[in-house]
Design a protein around this motif. Structure first.
Motif, PDB file in Angstrom:
ATOM      1  N   SER A   4       0.838  -1.197   0.000  1.00  0.00           N
ATOM      2  CA  SER A   4       0.000   0.000   0.000  1.00  0.00           C
ATOM      3  C   SER A   4       0.866   1.235   0.000  1.00  0.00           C
ATOM      4  O   SER A   4       2.080   1.176   0.173  1.00  0.00           O
ATOM      5  CB  SER A   4      -0.920  -0.005   1.220  1.00  0.00           C
ATOM      6  OG  SER A   4      -0.140   0.091   2.403  1.00  0.00           O
ATOM      7  N   GLY A   5       0.214   2.374  -0.202  1.00  0.00           N
ATOM      8  CA  GLY A   5       0.918   3.652  -0.174  1.00  0.00           C
ATOM      9  C   GLY A   5       0.658   4.349   1.144  1.00  0.00           C
ATOM     10  O   GLY A   5       0.951   3.809   2.216  1.00  0.00           O
ATOM     11  N   SER A  47      -4.471   2.786   3.035  1.00  0.00           N
ATOM     12  CA  SER A  47      -3.172   2.142   2.963  1.00  0.00           C
ATOM     13  C   SER A  47      -2.725   1.492   4.270  1.00  0.00           C
ATOM     14  O   SER A  47      -1.684   0.840   4.326  1.00  0.00           O
ATOM     15  CB  SER A  47      -2.117   3.140   2.459  1.00  0.00           C
ATOM     16  OG  SER A  47      -2.354   3.396   1.085  1.00  0.00           O
ATOM     17  N   HIS A  97       3.786   7.492  -0.063  1.00  0.00           N
ATOM     18  CA  HIS A  97       2.630   8.048  -0.744  1.00  0.00           C
ATOM     19  C   HIS A  97       2.739   7.941  -2.271  1.00  0.00           C
ATOM     20  O   HIS A  97       3.636   8.520  -2.878  1.00  0.00           O
ATOM     21  CB  HIS A  97       2.476   9.506  -0.332  1.00  0.00           C
ATOM     22  CG  HIS A  97       1.063  10.005  -0.396  1.00  0.00           C
ATOM     23  ND1 HIS A  97      -0.025   9.164  -0.505  1.00  0.00           N
ATOM     24  CD2 HIS A  97       0.555  11.257  -0.351  1.00  0.00           C
ATOM     25  CE1 HIS A  97      -1.131   9.882  -0.528  1.00  0.00           C
ATOM     26  NE2 HIS A  97      -0.811  11.158  -0.441  1.00  0.00           N
ATOM     27  N   GLY A  98       1.849   7.181  -2.849  1.00  0.00           N
ATOM     28  CA  GLY A  98       1.752   7.095  -4.300  1.00  0.00           C
ATOM     29  C   GLY A  98       2.619   6.043  -4.947  1.00  0.00           C
ATOM     30  O   GLY A  98       2.462   5.747  -6.125  1.00  0.00           O
ATOM     31  N   ALA A 138       3.172   2.750  -4.216  1.00  0.00           N
ATOM     32  CA  ALA A 138       2.905   1.310  -4.091  1.00  0.00           C
ATOM     33  C   ALA A 138       2.954   0.579  -5.436  1.00  0.00           C
ATOM     34  O   ALA A 138       3.546  -0.504  -5.522  1.00  0.00           O
ATOM     35  CB  ALA A 138       1.569   1.081  -3.388  1.00  0.00           C
ATOM     36  N   VAL A 182      -2.280  -4.473  -4.519  1.00  0.00           N
ATOM     37  CA  VAL A 182      -1.983  -3.086  -4.159  1.00  0.00           C
ATOM     38  C   VAL A 182      -3.263  -2.467  -3.598  1.00  0.00           C
ATOM     39  O   VAL A 182      -4.329  -2.575  -4.211  1.00  0.00           O
ATOM     40  CB  VAL A 182      -1.508  -2.282  -5.390  1.00  0.00           C
ATOM     41  CG1 VAL A 182      -1.448  -0.786  -5.082  1.00  0.00           C
ATOM     42  CG2 VAL A 182      -0.143  -2.789  -5.853  1.00  0.00           C
ATOM     43  N   THR A 209      -4.838   1.113  -2.408  1.00  0.00           N
ATOM     44  CA  THR A 209      -4.552   2.533  -2.564  1.00  0.00           C
ATOM     45  C   THR A 209      -5.850   3.326  -2.456  1.00  0.00           C
ATOM     46  O   THR A 209      -6.931   2.743  -2.355  1.00  0.00           O
ATOM     47  CB  THR A 209      -3.839   2.767  -3.921  1.00  0.00           C
ATOM     48  OG1 THR A 209      -3.512   4.138  -4.060  1.00  0.00           O
ATOM     49  CG2 THR A 209      -4.696   2.342  -5.099  1.00  0.00           C
ATOM     50  N   ASP A 246      -3.844   8.822  -3.160  1.00  0.00           N
ATOM     51  CA  ASP A 246      -2.611   8.037  -3.318  1.00  0.00           C
ATOM     52  C   ASP A 246      -2.408   7.608  -4.774  1.00  0.00           C
ATOM     53  O   ASP A 246      -1.331   7.780  -5.334  1.00  0.00           O
ATOM     54  CB  ASP A 246      -2.738   6.811  -2.411  1.00  0.00           C
ATOM     55  CG  ASP A 246      -1.430   6.061  -2.209  1.00  0.00           C
ATOM     56  OD1 ASP A 246      -0.465   6.679  -1.727  1.00  0.00           O
ATOM     57  OD2 ASP A 246      -1.396   4.858  -2.515  1.00  0.00           O
ATOM     58  N   ALA A 247      -3.468   7.084  -5.378  1.00  0.00           N
ATOM     59  CA  ALA A 247      -3.325   6.504  -6.720  1.00  0.00           C
ATOM     60  C   ALA A 247      -3.435   7.542  -7.826  1.00  0.00           C
ATOM     61  O   ALA A 247      -2.813   7.402  -8.871  1.00  0.00           O
ATOM     62  CB  ALA A 247      -4.391   5.437  -6.939  1.00  0.00           C
ATOM     63  N   LEU A 251      -8.510   0.321  -5.555  1.00  0.00           N
ATOM     64  CA  LEU A 251      -8.513   1.757  -5.286  1.00  0.00           C
ATOM     65  C   LEU A 251      -9.757   2.102  -4.477  1.00  0.00           C
ATOM     66  O   LEU A 251     -10.876   2.035  -4.994  1.00  0.00           O
ATOM     67  CB  LEU A 251      -8.485   2.544  -6.595  1.00  0.00           C
ATOM     68  CG  LEU A 251      -8.252   4.056  -6.500  1.00  0.00           C
ATOM     69  CD1 LEU A 251      -7.783   4.601  -7.840  1.00  0.00           C
ATOM     70  CD2 LEU A 251      -9.462   4.843  -6.035  1.00  0.00           C
TER      71      LEU A 251
END
Lengths: 617, 336
Positions: free
Chosen positions: B53-54, B59, B74-75, B77, B95, B97, B101-102, B124
């Motif tokens: 995860s981010g 996350s 952050h971002g 992952a 993943v 997110t 983040d995504a 997401l």
């Protein structure tokens, strides 16, 4: 190629600079001359110098590309301060390099290119071949282009292809002048143009024409010989720093018995490492050209987490972007090798010029208390051993390691005594396979008491499922923790485990054992500093030299060494970054000597400076 | 792969010993329970599953899964997961997110993971708000959103995550809702079965900073008029409406009556799935859920793996011997 009687002179050393337009093949010409010279057994050091522009307008000053090779019958440390011989393929090449030529130097010029138009491009109102500009030099005017075209007239190739072979004519001439063995060049041309046999013939013919021209023309009355150097027995190859670094990484993967994963984003002057490693998939090496510098290191860290040797290669601007992920790697305590082939900054700076100005970035350029190991190679071939050492530290101590190469060692070359593979360090890693707590749990942050490294438990290992992340972790369990005492403990432990990495004591070269002045360097300045010290000693002065490979942690004996000299001088291609570290850490009044021109120190510059310090305090 | 029966795993086996610390009432709880409940079906041993995860509320997810997990930065992952998946094809890599983040800080990595078709299952959690930083608008918030950082209303238009993923050449694109466990698990099942990148947008309620964002398609009295369930091989209809292909125009539209199109997620041309994705704007008025696209193309991992295996198939000698040859390649000379 029977030799008529020409005078042969013995020389102990020669510095030749091949200079021409970016499209003239000067790097290749220099490479081949270097390889021939290596075959002969001279010691060699080379320095390429090329523009960042891929093809600046032909014939202009920004388009000049050059390659300098220094060879000698003794061991040498630098590519030479100034060339004895300049091969100038056009007026721009002459103009760009003339100021660096000492009086009396030989200049071989391609007169065909000295047209009014080409002269005008670089601001010569009159040809420097005719107006006395070159008085004091030994000028050898040679119609390189037209003689090449003439020699290839019967081969039925285009005029353009014929003209392009002029660099081989020049190489043939220089090979004759310096009595170089040329069989390897003929073989090289067969390989290079394997798909176009007509070009093999054209280039080989041009090479032979150049050689024969030297032998028959009266313009060249003297041939030179430089006897082989006394070098340690063994098998050698000539190697650039980037090649050596790449091979060091391959060797590390083999000796660790791990797959290697390189995440990289193209950047000058590091891209050649990506190119080289991408050719070695048979060793289990995966190279990923990522979408950006951040993804490149992210993917490398992900691969490390999965049990690979994760590597990312870049230059200063890329390290800046990777900084956040480096901190994550420090928090996760996973192995990671970050290669920074330094170039002149800040920002885009001068991408094809050298500098050592990322030391602060490597040591301190992260948020939070984020210590890691930093090492720097001292010469092109040393990049091999430095890469292995970086991998060893990363794998043993589960830490990111920054390897600080620079453009000077990355693109320079020297002979490399091939190591015996069996004698390379064994980097085998013991992965965690079983719970490590008496209650049967797995504690991902329970440390090895000796190395302070945590266990490396890779996904796929049953029973060791665990979660790690960037949030502060509780000692031993790795659970999220905001406990003040725990944070203090973890911060201090992360620092202590880097400080505790055993690194070899720094050696001091003080042959007279009574030197007052110590010159301390790091990384690629080893050659020029060493050459300067050697020159001073030959003149009866005493000076001590020490050179740092490990910048973090520093060698244990460094403070003691520094304090045993009256004066410590620190030459660096930055504004005094190591000097600051030395002053802050050891309270030693280290004197910085700095050059930030994008060019390596010349030995003469350092010799003058050090002479002044030795004589006048 | 071991069968679920042989592994005898249950949802409980996927619960870690960590206390779950999302706000009471957060949609993330429902997603966590649905994922934990569905995991045993995969028949994959826990040690071969990794959640990456981010940063953001979503996350924290890996901490609660009793698998391998990395809570990264952050971002990033998708990038970290790409390196893991490409070097460890034996693993099932997920993943987790969020919309910030995504789609904000990590937008670049998301689109490139999808373009490469890395074998990742990307979940997401879209709540259309920044939760962990306490209530700023996100790249999926509706235009004019009034938040702490946009008291006069946000000035930037939102992403449509499904359209974005399709534009990035994603091979599997789906949407589901936190509160519809059955649907959520059916989408997860399809995602898990997909070779390559599977992108799943999960509408998730943030009851603190953006409560009720998806009520229109959740509430029993409104959803039938607004929620479009995509089912493979089935005509696309909802309430009294049909999704039709109007003659002489691109795209799809919703109308009463007419001949509904029959859903086929395996259509190779992404224009069809894209047209479906355009039915919903930020007003949720006509919102499709289900699998928009599910097509096959070689995954990045597979191509990378094949290149490695091909290179290794032709070698002879031990790695040390090969290394010795490599070091001594090119022009060498020997000094006696």
């Amino acid at each position: 190629m029977a030799a008529p009687a020409k005078r042969v002179e013995q020389l102990d050393r020669v510095v030749i600079r091949f200079a021409g337009d970016s499209g003239d093949g000067m790097q290749l010409t220099g490479d081949r001359f270097t390889s021939e010279t290596a075959q002969l057994g001279n010691d060699i050091s080379t320095l390429p110098n090329f523009p960042a522009e891929i093809r600046a307008p032909a014939g202009t000053l920004p388009g000049v590309s050059s390659f300098q090779v220094h060879f000698a019958d003794y061991d040498i440390l630098t590519p030479g301060d100034a060339p004895n011989v300049l091969v100038a393929m056009n007026p721009a090449a002459l103009k760009a390099n003339l100021a660096e030529l000492p009086a009396g130097a030989d200049i071989i010029v391609n007169t065909d290119e000295f047209t009014r138009r080409n002269l005008a491009k670089v601001g010569y109102p009159v040809s420097p071949l005719e107006d006395g500009t070159l008085a004091g030099y030994a000028v050898h005017p040679v119609a390189l282009t037209s003689m090449t075209v003439g020699a290839l007239a019967d081969l039925g190739i285009s005029k353009k292809d014929a003209e392009r072979a002029k660099n081989m004519f020049a190489l043939g001439l220089l090979s004759w002048m310096y009595s170089r063995p040329f069989e390897s060049t003929l073989r090289f041309l067969e390989r290079k143009f394997a798909k176009r046999p007509e070009l093999v013939e054209a280039n080989q013919t041009a090479f032979r024409a150049g050689w024969n021209y030297g032998e028959t023309t009266e313009a060249f009355s003297v041939r030179y010989e430089v006897k082989p150097a006394r070098m340690r027995p063994g098998t050698y190859r000539n190697i650039t720093g980037n090649q050596a670094l790449s091979l060091g990484l391959v060797a590390a993967a083999v000796r660790a018995k791990l797959p290697l994963f390189l995440g990289a984003y193209p950047i000058t002057p590091a891209s050649d490492i990506l190119h080289e490693l991408s050719k070695h998939k048979r060793f289990g090496i995966t190279t990923m050209q990522a979408e950006d510098e951040i993804a490149a290191i992210g993917a490398a860290l992900g691969a490390s987490y999965g049990g690979a040797l994760g590597v990312t290669t870049t230059s200063g601007p890329g390290v800046a972007l990777k900084s956040e992920t480096v901190s994550l790697a420090i928090a996760l305590e996973l192995p990671l090798v970050i290669v920074d082939v330094q170039r002149a900054g800040p920002s885009t700076g001068m991408p094809t010029k050298t500098e050592q100005a990322d030391l602060n970035l490597a040591l301190y350029g992260r948020h939070g208390e984020a210590p890691l190991a930093v090492i720097a190679p001292k010469s092109p071939s040393d990049c091999f051993h430095a890469a292995l050492e970086a991998a060893r530290i990363a794998l043993t101590y589960r830490t990111p390691v920054i390897l600080l190469s620079d453009n000077y060692v990355a693109n320079g070359s020297e002979p490399w005594l091939l190591p015996s593979v069996d004698e390379l360090p064994d980097l085998a890693v013991p992965f965690a396979t079983a719970p490590n707590s008496p209650d049967g749990r797995f504690l991902p942050y329970l440390r090895d008491p000796e190395t302070l490294a945590r266990p490396w438990a890779v996904p796929g290992t049953p029973g060791l499922e665990h979660r790690i992340g960037g949030l502060e972790k509780a000692d031993k369990t790795g659970d999220i923790s905001y406990d003040p005492a725990n944070h203090e403990f973890m911060v201090r432990t992360r620092a202590a485990r880097i400080e505790a990495i055993p690194v070899p004591d720094v050696d001091v070269d003080d042959p007279d054992e009574n030197a007052r002045v110590l010159v301390l360097g790091w990384g690629s300045t080893y050659g020029p500093i060493g050459a300067a010290c050697r020159a001073l000693r030959q003149r009866g002065l005493t000076i001590a030299q020490a050179h740092l490979r490990h910048l973090s942690p520093l060698p244990r004996n460094l403070g003691e060494v520094l304090r045993s000299y009256e004066k410590v001088v620190v030459p660096e291609m930055n504004l005094g970054q190591l000097a600051h570290v030395i002053r802050a850490r050891y309270l030693v009044d280290a004197v910085p000597f700095n050059q930030i021109s994008g060019l390596p120190f010349t030995a003469a510059t350092l010799e003058n400076m050090l002479e002044d310090v030795v004589k006048n305090g | 792969m071991a069968s679920p029966v042989a592994l005898k795993l249950t949802a409980k086996d996927f619960k870690s010993d960590q206390e779950v610390r999302w706000c009471p009432g957060c949609g993330d709880y429902a997603i966590l329970a649905a994922v934990q409940g569905f995991m045993p079906e995969l028949g994959i041993p826990r040690e071969n599953i990794v959640f990456v995860s981010g940063i953001g509320c979503s996350s924290r997810f890996p901490y609660y899964m009793n698998t391998y997990g990395v809570h990264s930065i952050h971002g990033r992952a998708p990038a970290i997961a790409t390196g893991l998946s490409a070097s460890r094809p034996d693993l099932s890599v997920w993943v987790v997110t969020g919309d910030g983040d995504a789609l904000s800080i990590g937008g670049n990595h998301l689109i490139h993971a999808l373009r490469r078709n890395v074998n990742l299952k990307i979940l997401l959690f879209n709540n259309r708000i920044y939760g962990l930083t306490k209530g700023q608008y996100s790249p999926t918030s509706e235009l004019g959103k009034i938040t702490k950082s946009t008291p006069a209303g946000s000035a930037d238009s939102p992403f449509n995550p499904i359209s974005l993923a399709l534009g990035a050449e994603a091979t599997f694109v789906a949407r589901t809702i936190d509160s519809d466990r059955k649907h959520l698990q059916s989408v997860l099942r399809a995602a898990a079965a997909h070779e390559g990148s599977a992108f799943v947008e999960i509408y998730q309620n943030c009851n603190i900073f953006n409560d009720g964002a998806f009520d229109l398609i959740k509430d029993a009295d409104t959803r039938d008029e607004h929620l479009i369930r995509l089912e493979q091989g089935q005509p696309i209809t909802f309430g009294r409406f049909s999704v039709v292909h109007p003659e002489g125009s691109f795209g799809l539209k919703v109308q009463e009556g007419g001949t509904p199109i029959v859903h086929d997620a395996t259509v190779d041309d992404p224009a069809y799935a894209f047209a479906l994705s355009r039915l919903s704007g930020s007003d949720l008025n006509t919102t499709p859920i289900g699998v928009f696209r599910d097509v096959q193309r070689p995954s990045y991992d597979e191509i990378v793996r094949k290149q490695l295996l091909d290179a290794q198939a032709s070698v002879s000698g031990t790695p040390e011997e090969m290394l010795n040859d490599l070091l001594g390649s090119g022009d060498t000379w020997t000094i006696l």
